[in-house]
Enzyme design. Sequence first.
Site, PDB file in Angstrom:
ATOM      1  CD  GLU A 190       6.246 -10.285  41.497  1.00 36.29           C
ATOM      2  OE1 GLU A 190       5.057 -10.205  41.165  1.00 36.29           O
ATOM      3  OE2 GLU A 190       6.757  -9.572  42.384  1.00 36.29           O
TER       4      GLU A 190
ATOM      5  CD  GLU B   1      13.896  -8.232  63.257  1.00 32.96           C
ATOM      6  OE1 GLU B   1      12.767  -8.665  63.565  1.00 32.96           O
ATOM      7  OE2 GLU B   1      14.123  -7.041  62.988  1.00 32.96           O
TER       8      GLU B   1
END
Length: 312
Positions: A119, A88
């Site tokens: 992970e 963004e």
Amino acid sequence: MSGEVPDLASAVTEAINPRTRDIDTRSAEEIVELILSEDARVVPAVMAERDAIARLAEVVAERLRRGGRLIYAGAGTSGRLGMLDALELPPTFGIEPGRVVALVAGGPAALTGAVEEAEDDAAAGAADVAAIDVGPADVVLGITASGRTPYVLGAVSEARARGAYVAGLACNRPSPLEELVDLMIAPVVGPEVIAGSTRMKAGTAQKLVLNALSTTVMIRLGKTFGNLMVDVRPSNRKLWQRAIRIVTLATGLDATEAQRLLEAAAGEPKTAIVMALAGVDAEEARRRLAASEGRVRDAIGGGRDGQATAGR
């Protein structure tokens, strides 16, 4: 799979929340009230970390001025939040793509689906950091709700070995991550409404921290004039209209004149604003902005009475 599976037993984010033990017996209205009452605990926890967030923002701004990067590293929700923030910033603040980067355990596939086993791979975190050639000019922020995620610990350890400034964002304290970083941000939001569902309060806290961090960095880099995002890139009709409005608010010009200036400035709101407030052409406006490291106030010689909104 490599790296040790973290022991979550002592993590507050995994604890049972005594306030929601019987949540499955409640009405929909009561469930919503419980969830939102727990969310209300997030902002005070993040506020308690404001000094650490500000210190990191100054470090990041200084490194970016020197050509370095801000690199987020996370898994699951934490990684996706980092990616969201990184994506963004270019359209919002005009920062060049690649200056804020996000590494997510499992790669692009983890952005649209769960790649849960990724992970646990500390070696993959280290490899991802090495693959983008992290170095002393960069800042790496490891993001993990538990502070124990192997992928993130591997990424942070590799970044530190390469001389980068390393920071951590977790919702537990103490944590293994805290032992590896130069600066730790740890909003402790307490047990989740649903035990271990860290997409909830922990995720909200991480989003708040990232909003505060990256926005502060952009402001310090001169990406705003007052509270106007004057480096927005008008890449579609909505953003073009927003850019016109930004120029009108900053200068007091009407929309027609603001659009004319914006077109003369090749769609650069910041350039158009300096043109208007300093009474110069686009070339001189860009020269002034370059000399002032992009700060509109410095480019126009400080505040001006003609500024409609931004400086008041």
